[in-house]
Design a protein around this motif. Sequence first.
Motif, short mmCIF file in Angstrom:
data_model
loop_
_atom_site.label_atom_id
_atom_site.label_comp_id
_atom_site.label_asym_id
_atom_site.label_seq_id
_atom_site.Cartn_x
_atom_site.Cartn_y
_atom_site.Cartn_z
N TYR A 31 28.39 -94.63 41.05
CA TYR A 31 29.42 -93.67 40.62
C TYR A 31 29.29 -93.25 39.17
CZ TYR A 31 31.63 -93.64 45.11
OH TYR A 31 31.86 -93.44 46.45
N PHE A 91 39.01 -100.63 42.68
CA PHE A 91 37.94 -99.64 42.71
C PHE A 91 37.92 -98.91 44.05
CE2 PHE A 91 33.64 -98.03 43.07
CZ PHE A 91 33.36 -97.58 41.78
N GLY A 92 38.07 -99.66 45.13
CA GLY A 92 38.08 -99.05 46.45
C GLY A 92 39.24 -98.08 46.63
N THR A 95 38.60 -94.95 44.63
CA THR A 95 37.58 -94.15 45.29
C THR A 95 38.17 -93.33 46.43
OG1 THR A 95 35.87 -95.78 44.73
CG2 THR A 95 35.38 -94.25 46.53
N CYS A 98 39.98 -90.41 44.99
CA CYS A 98 39.01 -89.39 44.57
C CYS A 98 38.67 -88.47 45.74
CB CYS A 98 37.74 -90.04 44.04
SG CYS A 98 37.85 -90.76 42.39
N ARG A 111 39.14 -90.79 38.84
CA ARG A 111 37.88 -91.25 38.26
C ARG A 111 38.14 -92.20 37.09
NH1 ARG A 111 32.75 -91.34 39.48
NH2 ARG A 111 32.02 -90.27 37.61
N GLN A 114 38.78 -95.42 38.65
CA GLN A 114 37.50 -96.05 39.01
C GLN A 114 36.86 -96.74 37.81
OE1 GLN A 114 35.03 -92.89 40.78
NE2 GLN A 114 34.91 -94.15 42.60
N PHE A 173 32.61 -89.90 48.08
CA PHE A 173 33.57 -90.99 47.89
C PHE A 173 33.86 -91.73 49.19
CE2 PHE A 173 34.53 -87.78 44.62
CZ PHE A 173 34.30 -88.55 43.49
N SER A 176 31.18 -94.44 50.71
CA SER A 176 30.95 -95.75 50.09
C SER A 176 31.96 -96.80 50.53
CB SER A 176 31.00 -95.64 48.57
OG SER A 176 32.32 -95.37 48.12
N LEU A 177 33.01 -96.40 51.21
CA LEU A 177 34.07 -97.35 51.56
C LEU A 177 33.61 -98.48 52.48
CD1 LEU A 177 37.13 -94.92 51.87
CD2 LEU A 177 36.51 -96.44 49.97
N TRP A 180 32.00 -100.93 50.26
CA TRP A 180 33.05 -101.60 49.49
C TRP A 180 33.66 -102.75 50.30
CZ3 TRP A 180 38.33 -101.31 50.98
CH2 TRP A 180 39.21 -101.92 50.10
#
Length: 469
Positions: A31, A91-92, A95, A98, A111, A114, A173, A176-177, A180
């Motif tokens: 990121y 962070f998750g 994200t 976002c 962001r 994040q 975004f 990536s979960l 994560w």
Amino acid sequence: MPAVPEQHTSAPVSWRPLVAACLGTFLLMIYTTIVTVALPNVGADLGGGFTGLQWIVDVFTVALAGLLLGMGSLSDNLGRKRVYLTGLVAFGLATLVCGLADSVAVLIAARAGQGIAGAAMFATILPLVGLTYHGHARAKAFAIWGTVAGVAGAVGTVAGGVLAELLGWRWIFFASLPIWAVALILGATTLTESVRTGNRIDVPGIAAFTLSATALTYAVIDGGDHGWTAPGAVIALVVAVVCVVVFVVVQRRSRTPMVPLKLFGTPAFIGVLVVAFGYYFASFGALPVLSLWLQGTAGLSPLDTSLVLTVQIVVFFLVSALISKRLHGLAPSIALGGATVLIGLGCATATVVLADPSWVALLPALVITGIGAGMVSPVFPAVAIAAVPPAYGGTAGAAANSSRQLGLALGIALCGTIYRGQGQQTTSGIVAAMVFCASLAVLSGLVAGALLRRPHKPASKVSSGQDVT
């Protein structure tokens, strides 16, 4: 817990904690760059001018750089695993926000979230690896971690272009979960908690450092937008200078400073900070404007742009993966200082675009900077930690990573300012930005090389944290 105890036996080493740390690192570092290629798509969907789009990238790195050291101090007090997992959860969530953002303002705020959460992760990952592995296993773990950290930032550029073109920018975004979720489960079940120090958290130091980094970056962006004498730029510069002075005063007077000023009496430590700042600034700071130039002037699509920038990734990965062991055998002045000079020379080759304004003309710059960055990334974490007494290893690692992220934040800001300052002459803007990167990298490499060659007392021979010279 699968962590390896401190002993000199041939007990098998479990690499699951390293996998957990590398997954978190990969998730975090992609990121730093994944939004880069997708900026035109974001602007077309949400609106916003050049400055707003620049802040989408920069607010993440500013928050990350400004809070890294503070989060390191917090983790000493609360436990590094606890702080890391808290940051990973946050962070998750950031994200997800976002991906759901319906305006540039919301996206910038998410962001920033994040970046704050990422600081908690980044400040604790390297010390957690150091806590788990020892001897040759630790050197190998650091090398693998450094390679993942560098490759992930570069992979983000490719992933951003592919996802933006095929699925839409929001998927940079959403995609990536799942990673994560795996990183969270693996981190919770394999990482070992650190011993809490109980030291008082240096809140004034954290606040002063964060404000200085944020104000300096804002000054660069606002100065490029409205002129260097504009009230916003001038006020921000004054705030940055005042906060630096306050930070130094606070560190001198605090019993538990965030960064003991005595560490700056170690030439090798300063050399690592210079390298971290210079190599990340020069290697990756210009990527957003390179992406805009490739799509705007060279006429490439987001996917094609990401494929061009993949050249740097491939070279970086090959160098990091294939010769990392040999790099650790080189003198730090060569492995770090020399490689940073090489990055500068690579940036200078971008002047070829004046004669041939096409993507092909950028290939030498991408290849050479990929080689240089691939040499630096696996080595500098271990050199940073080895440069100071063991008690300050975590602080040294956090400081080096903070310097690296600050280099990226200011690199993005300054390269954007230089690029935009050329008006419609976008090719001239690219050349000016890359020449600036080249000059900074060569200077950083020469200074760091000289500092790393200076004799200093090895960390292993320092019996107390009070003696660092």
